[in-house]
Design a protein around this motif. Structure first.
Motif, PDB file in Angstrom:
ATOM      1  N   ASN A   8     -47.462 -54.977  12.789  1.00 45.61           N
ATOM      2  CA  ASN A   8     -46.498 -54.893  11.692  1.00 45.61           C
ATOM      3  C   ASN A   8     -47.139 -54.596  10.337  1.00 45.61           C
ATOM      4  O   ASN A   8     -46.943 -55.315   9.362  1.00 45.61           O
ATOM      5  N   ILE A   9     -47.900 -53.507  10.295  1.00 41.83           N
ATOM      6  CA  ILE A   9     -48.425 -53.019   9.025  1.00 41.83           C
ATOM      7  C   ILE A   9     -47.243 -52.412   8.279  1.00 41.83           C
ATOM      8  O   ILE A   9     -46.660 -51.429   8.727  1.00 41.83           O
ATOM      9  N   ARG A  10     -46.855 -53.002   7.172  1.00 44.19           N
ATOM     10  CA  ARG A  10     -45.666 -52.552   6.434  1.00 44.19           C
ATOM     11  C   ARG A  10     -46.073 -51.537   5.375  1.00 44.19           C
ATOM     12  O   ARG A  10     -46.983 -51.781   4.587  1.00 44.19           O
ATOM     13  N   VAL A  11     -45.384 -50.397   5.400  1.00 48.52           N
ATOM     14  CA  VAL A  11     -45.676 -49.310   4.465  1.00 48.52           C
ATOM     15  C   VAL A  11     -44.354 -48.766   3.924  1.00 48.52           C
ATOM     16  O   VAL A  11     -43.407 -48.555   4.694  1.00 48.52           O
ATOM     17  N   PHE A  12     -44.289 -48.547   2.626  1.00 40.76           N
ATOM     18  CA  PHE A  12     -43.149 -47.863   2.031  1.00 40.76           C
ATOM     19  C   PHE A  12     -43.580 -46.424   1.767  1.00 40.76           C
ATOM     20  O   PHE A  12     -44.572 -46.183   1.074  1.00 40.76           O
ATOM     21  N   THR A  13     -42.855 -45.463   2.349  1.00 41.06           N
ATOM     22  CA  THR A  13     -43.199 -44.053   2.168  1.00 41.06           C
ATOM     23  C   THR A  13     -41.963 -43.188   2.403  1.00 41.06           C
ATOM     24  O   THR A  13     -40.851 -43.718   2.513  1.00 41.06           O
ATOM     25  N   ASN A  14     -42.134 -41.886   2.482  1.00 40.52           N
ATOM     26  CA  ASN A  14     -40.974 -40.984   2.430  1.00 40.52           C
ATOM     27  C   ASN A  14     -40.924 -39.962   3.569  1.00 40.52           C
ATOM     28  O   ASN A  14     -40.678 -38.798   3.346  1.00 40.52           O
ATOM     29  N   HIS A  15     -41.126 -40.404   4.805  1.00 42.79           N
ATOM     30  CA  HIS A  15     -41.018 -39.494   5.952  1.00 42.79           C
ATOM     31  C   HIS A  15     -39.557 -39.222   6.285  1.00 42.79           C
ATOM     32  O   HIS A  15     -38.686 -40.032   6.014  1.00 42.79           O
ATOM     33  N   GLY A  16     -39.316 -38.082   6.911  1.00 44.02           N
ATOM     34  CA  GLY A  16     -37.977 -37.771   7.392  1.00 44.02           C
ATOM     35  C   GLY A  16     -37.585 -36.338   7.131  1.00 44.02           C
ATOM     36  O   GLY A  16     -38.209 -35.641   6.319  1.00 44.02           O
ATOM     37  N   CYS A  17     -36.556 -35.900   7.834  1.00 44.61           N
ATOM     38  CA  CYS A  17     -36.083 -34.522   7.722  1.00 44.61           C
ATOM     39  C   CYS A  17     -35.092 -34.332   6.580  1.00 44.61           C
ATOM     40  O   CYS A  17     -34.899 -33.215   6.110  1.00 44.61           O
ATOM     41  N   LEU A  18     -34.472 -35.405   6.141  1.00 42.25           N
ATOM     42  CA  LEU A  18     -33.453 -35.303   5.097  1.00 42.25           C
ATOM     43  C   LEU A  18     -34.070 -35.310   3.702  1.00 42.25           C
ATOM     44  O   LEU A  18     -35.057 -36.015   3.445  1.00 42.25           O
ATOM     45  N   THR A  19     -33.480 -34.546   2.795  1.00 46.38           N
ATOM     46  CA  THR A  19     -33.949 -34.505   1.404  1.00 46.38           C
ATOM     47  C   THR A  19     -33.890 -35.897   0.786  1.00 46.38           C
ATOM     48  O   THR A  19     -34.784 -36.283   0.026  1.00 46.38           O
ATOM     49  N   GLU A  20     -32.846 -36.659   1.120  1.00 43.49           N
ATOM     50  CA  GLU A  20     -32.695 -38.011   0.581  1.00 43.49           C
ATOM     51  C   GLU A  20     -33.862 -38.904   1.000  1.00 43.49           C
ATOM     52  O   GLU A  20     -34.317 -39.748   0.229  1.00 43.49           O
ATOM     53  N   GLU A  21     -34.328 -38.734   2.241  1.00 44.99           N
ATOM     54  CA  GLU A  21     -35.444 -39.549   2.719  1.00 44.99           C
ATOM     55  C   GLU A  21     -36.714 -39.248   1.923  1.00 44.99           C
ATOM     56  O   GLU A  21     -37.500 -40.146   1.639  1.00 44.99           O
ATOM     57  N   GLU A  22     -36.887 -37.989   1.574  1.00 47.29           N
ATOM     58  CA  GLU A  22     -38.050 -37.600   0.793  1.00 47.29           C
ATOM     59  C   GLU A  22     -37.995 -38.203  -0.606  1.00 47.29           C
ATOM     60  O   GLU A  22     -38.989 -38.684  -1.136  1.00 47.29           O
ATOM     61  N   LYS A  23     -36.815 -38.195  -1.211  1.00 47.58           N
ATOM     62  CA  LYS A  23     -36.656 -38.684  -2.578  1.00 47.58           C
ATOM     63  C   LYS A  23     -36.645 -40.207  -2.662  1.00 47.58           C
ATOM     64  O   LYS A  23     -37.268 -40.785  -3.551  1.00 47.58           O
ATOM     65  N   ILE A  24     -35.912 -40.847  -1.764  1.00 40.79           N
ATOM     66  CA  ILE A  24     -35.703 -42.295  -1.844  1.00 40.79           C
ATOM     67  C   ILE A  24     -36.817 -43.075  -1.157  1.00 40.79           C
ATOM     68  O   ILE A  24     -37.269 -44.086  -1.662  1.00 40.79           O
ATOM     69  N   GLY A  25     -37.254 -42.599   0.004  1.00 38.13           N
ATOM     70  CA  GLY A  25     -38.252 -43.315   0.795  1.00 38.13           C
ATOM     71  C   GLY A  25     -37.640 -44.503   1.520  1.00 38.13           C
ATOM     72  O   GLY A  25     -36.479 -44.848   1.314  1.00 38.13           O
ATOM     73  N   SER A  26     -38.414 -45.099   2.395  1.00 42.30           N
ATOM     74  CA  SER A  26     -37.955 -46.282   3.116  1.00 42.30           C
ATOM     75  C   SER A  26     -39.138 -47.049   3.684  1.00 42.30           C
ATOM     76  O   SER A  26     -40.286 -46.630   3.580  1.00 42.30           O
ATOM     77  N   ASP A  27     -38.825 -48.184   4.285  1.00 43.52           N
ATOM     78  CA  ASP A  27     -39.850 -49.046   4.863  1.00 43.52           C
ATOM     79  C   ASP A  27     -40.159 -48.638   6.297  1.00 43.52           C
ATOM     80  O   ASP A  27     -39.261 -48.272   7.062  1.00 43.52           O
ATOM     81  N   TYR A  28     -41.420 -48.745   6.639  1.00 42.46           N
ATOM     82  CA  TYR A  28     -41.904 -48.451   7.986  1.00 42.46           C
ATOM     83  C   TYR A  28     -42.800 -49.588   8.438  1.00 42.46           C
ATOM     84  O   TYR A  28     -43.446 -50.246   7.625  1.00 42.46           O
ATOM     85  N   LEU A  29     -42.840 -49.789   9.749  1.00 44.86           N
ATOM     86  CA  LEU A  29     -43.785 -50.718  10.353  1.00 44.86           C
ATOM     87  C   LEU A  29     -44.645 -49.937  11.329  1.00 44.86           C
ATOM     88  O   LEU A  29     -44.130 -49.115  12.097  1.00 44.86           O
TER      89      LEU A  29
END
Length: 119
Positions: A8-29
């Protein structure tokens, strides 16, 4: 063979195919498991004889910060670096989880798991 797990290495970043994902980002484990012969380290009590989990964590963090559309690409980059930089590692398993993915349903996370064995 023995294993080391980073859970559970927690990282906030901006992966994804949607433009919103690039701009907003989200949490990943990210969960990472490697296999290596750890017997020399068990005998010597020396960091030089094991796989340094600080190095493993650094690889995960650095590769997660490089934007990709697909989690599969991120997972493969992590595997490639682990095998390239850490000669003692014989097997790598990585799971990359996107928490609360924007897929139009009540889904806690999407997980991509990839493995590779050194030839």
């Amino acid at each position: 063979m023995h294993s080391i797990h980073l859970k559970n290495i927690r990282v906030f970043t901006n992966h994804g195919c949607l433009t919103e994902e690039e701009k907003i980002g989200s949490d990943y484990l990210v969960n990472l498991r490697i296999e290596a012969n750890l017997s020399p380290a068990a005998k010597s009590d020396s960091l030089n004889d094991t796989v340094d989990y600080v190095h493993l964590n650094t690889i995960v963090i650095e590769e997660m910060q490089k934007r990709s559309k697909l989690l599969e690409q991120v997972g493969q980059r992590i595997i490639n670096r682990v095998l390239r930089e850490l000669d003692k590692v014989q097997f790598v398993e990585v799971s990359v989880s996107k928490i609360n993915p924007p897929i139009g349903g009540d889904v806690a996370e999407v997980i991509v798991t990839m493995t590779e064995r050194r030839e």
